[in-house]
Design a protein around this motif. Structure first.
Motif, PDB file in Angstrom:
ATOM      1  N   GLY A 167     -42.816 -26.797  26.528  1.00 56.93           N
ATOM      2  CA  GLY A 167     -43.005 -27.524  25.282  1.00 56.93           C
ATOM      3  C   GLY A 167     -44.148 -26.929  24.476  1.00 56.93           C
ATOM      4  N   GLU A 168     -44.285 -27.395  23.239  1.00 56.34           N
ATOM      5  CA  GLU A 168     -45.332 -26.890  22.341  1.00 56.34           C
ATOM      6  C   GLU A 168     -46.730 -27.056  22.938  1.00 56.34           C
ATOM      7  OE1 GLU A 168     -45.650 -25.347  19.590  1.00 56.34           O
ATOM      8  OE2 GLU A 168     -43.733 -25.351  18.556  1.00 56.34           O
ATOM      9  N   SER A 193     -38.222 -16.480  28.767  1.00 54.62           N
ATOM     10  CA  SER A 193     -39.155 -17.586  28.560  1.00 54.62           C
ATOM     11  C   SER A 193     -39.040 -18.075  27.124  1.00 54.62           C
ATOM     12  CB  SER A 193     -40.590 -17.107  28.840  1.00 54.62           C
ATOM     13  OG  SER A 193     -41.517 -18.133  28.559  1.00 54.62           O
ATOM     14  N   ARG A 194     -39.022 -19.406  26.947  1.00 47.83           N
ATOM     15  CA  ARG A 194     -38.933 -19.963  25.602  1.00 47.83           C
ATOM     16  C   ARG A 194     -39.810 -21.206  25.469  1.00 47.83           C
ATOM     17  NH1 ARG A 194     -33.238 -20.590  22.753  1.00 47.83           N
ATOM     18  NH2 ARG A 194     -33.744 -18.374  22.439  1.00 47.83           N
ATOM     19  N   ILE A 195     -40.506 -21.302  24.313  1.00 47.92           N
ATOM     20  CA  ILE A 195     -41.244 -22.510  23.960  1.00 47.92           C
ATOM     21  C   ILE A 195     -40.393 -23.312  22.990  1.00 47.92           C
ATOM     22  CG2 ILE A 195     -43.315 -23.430  22.861  1.00 47.92           C
ATOM     23  CD1 ILE A 195     -44.766 -20.876  23.758  1.00 47.92           C
ATOM     24  N   LEU A 196     -40.089 -24.533  23.343  1.00 49.49           N
ATOM     25  CA  LEU A 196     -39.239 -25.384  22.511  1.00 49.49           C
ATOM     26  C   LEU A 196     -40.058 -26.039  21.406  1.00 49.49           C
ATOM     27  CD1 LEU A 196     -37.204 -27.031  25.425  1.00 49.49           C
ATOM     28  CD2 LEU A 196     -36.612 -24.994  24.094  1.00 49.49           C
ATOM     29  N   VAL A 228     -33.637 -22.619  36.367  1.00 46.00           N
ATOM     30  CA  VAL A 228     -34.371 -23.131  35.217  1.00 46.00           C
ATOM     31  C   VAL A 228     -35.676 -23.753  35.720  1.00 46.00           C
ATOM     32  CG1 VAL A 228     -34.273 -24.580  33.162  1.00 46.00           C
ATOM     33  CG2 VAL A 228     -32.160 -23.631  34.120  1.00 46.00           C
ATOM     34  N   ILE A 229     -36.810 -23.241  35.212  1.00 46.37           N
ATOM     35  CA  ILE A 229     -38.129 -23.654  35.697  1.00 46.37           C
ATOM     36  C   ILE A 229     -38.903 -24.301  34.555  1.00 46.37           C
ATOM     37  CG2 ILE A 229     -40.291 -22.861  36.741  1.00 46.37           C
ATOM     38  CD1 ILE A 229     -38.685 -20.407  37.761  1.00 46.37           C
ATOM     39  N   VAL A 230     -39.428 -25.490  34.803  1.00 47.56           N
ATOM     40  CA  VAL A 230     -40.220 -26.226  33.806  1.00 47.56           C
ATOM     41  C   VAL A 230     -41.532 -26.678  34.443  1.00 47.56           C
ATOM     42  CG1 VAL A 230     -38.278 -27.003  32.402  1.00 47.56           C
ATOM     43  CG2 VAL A 230     -38.923 -28.320  34.428  1.00 47.56           C
ATOM     44  N   ARG A 231     -42.428 -27.192  33.603  1.00 49.79           N
ATOM     45  CA  ARG A 231     -43.752 -27.542  34.115  1.00 49.79           C
ATOM     46  C   ARG A 231     -43.735 -28.813  34.958  1.00 49.79           C
ATOM     47  NH1 ARG A 231     -47.810 -30.943  33.197  1.00 49.79           N
ATOM     48  NH2 ARG A 231     -46.671 -31.940  31.496  1.00 49.79           N
ATOM     49  N   LYS A 268     -42.993 -31.651  24.680  1.00 52.97           N
ATOM     50  CA  LYS A 268     -42.615 -31.487  26.085  1.00 52.97           C
ATOM     51  C   LYS A 268     -41.111 -31.244  26.164  1.00 52.97           C
ATOM     52  CE  LYS A 268     -46.244 -34.707  27.565  1.00 52.97           C
ATOM     53  NZ  LYS A 268     -46.525 -36.010  28.207  1.00 52.97           N
ATOM     54  N   VAL A 269     -40.680 -30.573  27.189  1.00 57.77           N
ATOM     55  CA  VAL A 269     -39.262 -30.255  27.330  1.00 57.77           C
ATOM     56  C   VAL A 269     -38.427 -31.523  27.336  1.00 57.77           C
ATOM     57  CG1 VAL A 269     -37.541 -29.285  28.907  1.00 57.77           C
ATOM     58  CG2 VAL A 269     -39.701 -28.078  28.531  1.00 57.77           C
ATOM     59  N   ARG A 270     -38.890 -32.548  28.021  1.00 54.82           N
ATOM     60  CA  ARG A 270     -38.109 -33.776  28.152  1.00 54.82           C
ATOM     61  C   ARG A 270     -38.001 -34.570  26.857  1.00 54.82           C
ATOM     62  NH1 ARG A 270     -42.800 -34.338  31.085  1.00 54.82           N
ATOM     63  NH2 ARG A 270     -44.275 -35.985  30.519  1.00 54.82           N
ATOM     64  N   ASN A 271     -38.797 -34.201  25.847  1.00 59.78           N
ATOM     65  CA  ASN A 271     -38.722 -34.901  24.564  1.00 59.78           C
ATOM     66  C   ASN A 271     -37.536 -34.437  23.722  1.00 59.78           C
ATOM     67  OD1 ASN A 271     -42.323 -34.777  24.296  1.00 59.78           O
ATOM     68  ND2 ASN A 271     -41.028 -36.406  25.120  1.00 59.78           N
ATOM     69  N   MET A 272     -36.938 -33.333  24.083  1.00 58.12           N
ATOM     70  CA  MET A 272     -35.811 -32.796  23.307  1.00 58.12           C
ATOM     71  C   MET A 272     -34.523 -33.542  23.658  1.00 58.12           C
ATOM     72  SD  MET A 272     -34.673 -28.833  22.789  1.00 58.12           S
ATOM     73  CE  MET A 272     -35.919 -28.624  21.510  1.00 58.12           C
ATOM     74  N   ARG A 273     -33.665 -33.752  22.642  1.00 57.93           N
ATOM     75  CA  ARG A 273     -32.379 -34.389  22.882  1.00 57.93           C
ATOM     76  C   ARG A 273     -31.563 -33.569  23.877  1.00 57.93           C
ATOM     77  NH1 ARG A 273     -28.902 -34.274  19.308  1.00 57.93           N
ATOM     78  NH2 ARG A 273     -29.842 -32.740  17.892  1.00 57.93           N
ATOM     79  N   VAL A 274     -30.814 -34.254  24.720  1.00 56.08           N
ATOM     80  CA  VAL A 274     -30.078 -33.591  25.796  1.00 56.08           C
ATOM     81  C   VAL A 274     -29.131 -32.522  25.262  1.00 56.08           C
ATOM     82  CG1 VAL A 274     -28.289 -33.952  27.544  1.00 56.08           C
ATOM     83  CG2 VAL A 274     -30.273 -35.469  27.467  1.00 56.08           C
ATOM     84  N   ASP A 275     -28.374 -32.840  24.231  1.00 53.69           N
ATOM     85  CA  ASP A 275     -27.403 -31.870  23.720  1.00 53.69           C
ATOM     86  C   ASP A 275     -28.088 -30.665  23.085  1.00 53.69           C
ATOM     87  OD1 ASP A 275     -25.274 -33.299  24.632  1.00 53.69           O
ATOM     88  OD2 ASP A 275     -24.827 -34.290  22.742  1.00 53.69           O
ATOM     89  N   GLU A 276     -29.258 -30.868  22.475  1.00 61.41           N
ATOM     90  CA  GLU A 276     -29.994 -29.750  21.909  1.00 61.41           C
ATOM     91  C   GLU A 276     -30.558 -28.867  23.021  1.00 61.41           C
ATOM     92  OE1 GLU A 276     -33.538 -28.798  18.645  1.00 61.41           O
ATOM     93  OE2 GLU A 276     -33.017 -30.885  19.114  1.00 61.41           O
TER      94      GLU A 276
END
Length: 423
Positions: free
Chosen positions: A60-61, A83-86, A4-7, A90-98
């Motif tokens: 993230g957006e 690849s997916r844009i949430l 899993v690769i993030v910015r 930012k990726v870290r702004n999303m709730r953990v379970d989501e």
């Protein structure tokens, strides 16, 4: 296994928490160092392009431009990735379970997503529009006897090869080419029911399907081999039933390790032709094999039931006793996500402890594969599947197993089998 690769590093930290909580830390998680432009992360990407794990890219957006450029870069590599844009900035702004739910759905895409272009080809973008669910599986229905049984018993013509989406409660959707041609309920404890069907088939070549998916499956093989290499130095044991999943796990292990021991625990009411299949394939693979026979005292305990699987306990005890002389056993097992939610929720490696072996590891190198991937992998390596798969079986077990569906019992009766569970 997946990478899993993030910015940003803070995004990676959020995902690393999920990795440890849900996957035992056995996924790989990394960041691109915080760069916001492609030229700022290009060197890092160059270092990742030959890495063995399958990339999952999350953005993230606010990172749309970077996501577009990196997606184009991975597309040019001609290897499996997604690849997916949430929906969060930012990726870290999303709730953990989501975030975890996204990962599970993306993982399922890799084994369920299909494109159709004269052959079925695995593709996580899923152009064919297969219903994606983390608890679903897909497999290929082929073989003259499979087609014959479908026609004679259910009145369905599936053609030379059919793609089958296996949903919850053993409900199966059959495809021929891009068309859905039938839906069948094989719910345990109920009669097999054809929910609907249409008279349509396309001529499909199994050889073309193998060729179309070879590079995709080789990429997953490479990832699974890399995962297994973490356990070098242990005594490698593969509990082998002759079924497709344990066979794929055995082939993988035999490619990674010099010494592999397969353990075939033969139950008294084993499926027909299993002994012959195991003996033949063991010679081809040139692996050490330990055989153990388990008598099943049905007269004492009655037929196994869902609430009293005394047979499973006996089989596991026989396995442990067969390998108790090994100093540091690691069990390489063929569990997969698509088999059940219970198996999906297990991490890829589990530490277990019992009185016979003490503390030992169970590892699952094909956990993220589909039934179709397993079938093709075995065939690509020059081996046949167990003969019963060519007749219509999805899974194998004992002929008195309480998990046999009416469909499987009907197939066994057609073969003349007498030892069957109450039905």
């Amino acid at each position: 296994m997946f990478h899993v690769i993030v910015r940003a590093r803070k995004d990676a930290k959020a995902l690393q928490y999920i990795n440890k909580r849900n996957y035992g830390g056995f996924l790989k998680v990394s960041s691109l160092g915080g760069g916001r432009k492609f030229n700022e992360v290009e060197d890092i990407l160059e270092g990742l392009k030959d890495a063995p794990y399958i990339p999952i890219l999350l953005f993230g957006e606010k990172e749309r431009e970077l996501a577009r450029d990196i997606t184009a870069y991975f597309f040019e590599l001609r290897k499996p990735f997604y690849s997916r844009i949430l929906r969060t900035k930012k990726v870290r702004n999303m709730r953990v379970d989501e975030l975890y739910t996204h990962l599970e759905e993306i993982k399922a895409r890799f084994r369920l997503g299909i494109e159709w272009n004269g052959a079925y080809k695995l593709n996580p973008e899923n152009p064919l529009g297969i219903e994606i669910n983390p608890d679903y599986d897909i497999y290929l229905a082929f073989g003259d006897r499979f087609g014959e049984n479908m026609r004679e018993i259910l009145g369905i013509d599936i053609g030379s090869v059919s793609l089958v989406l296996r949903k919850l409660m053993n409900q199966e959707v059959y495809y021929s080419g891009s068309m859905k041609i039938a839906e069948v309920s094989k719910r345990i404890g109920e009669e097999t029911e054809v929910l609907w069907k249409i008279p349509y088939t396309e001529e499909i070549s199994l050889e073309d399907i193998i060729k179309a998916n070879e590079s995709y499956i080789r990429a997953f093989e490479k990832a699974s081999e890399s995962f297994l290499k973490q356990f070098e130095g242990y005594d490698i044991i593969v509990p082998w039933s002759g079924g497709k999943d344990s066979t794929a796990a055995l082939i993988l292990a035999s490619k990674v390790f010099r010494d592999v021991t397969a353990v075939y625990v033969k139950m008294e009411y084993e499926m027909p032709q299993t002994d012959e299949y195991v003996e033949k394939l063991a010679k081809k693979l040139k692996v050490n094999i330990i055989e153990s026979f388990v008598k099943m005292p049905v007269d004492k305990y009655g037929f196994p039931t869902h609430n009293n699987r005394w047979c499973t306990r006996m089989k596991v005890e026989a396995l442990y006793n067969a390998i108790k002389e090994f100093d540091s056993p690691v069990l390489v097992i063929g569990d997969r996500d698509g088999e059940s939610a219970k198996r999906r929720l297990k991490p890829p490696a589990i530490e277990r402890k019992n009185e016979v072996l003490g503390t030992f590891l169970e590892v699952m190198p094909i956990k993220f594969w589909s039934g179709m991937m397993v079938q093709l992998y075995i065939l690509m390596n020059g081996f046949d599947l167990h003969p019963l798969y060519y007749e219509g079986f999805y899974r194998l077990g004992c002929t008195i197993c309480p998990s046999l569906a009416d469909w499987e019992i009907t197939l066994l009766k057609k073969r003349g089998e007498k030892n069957l569970p109450p039905h």
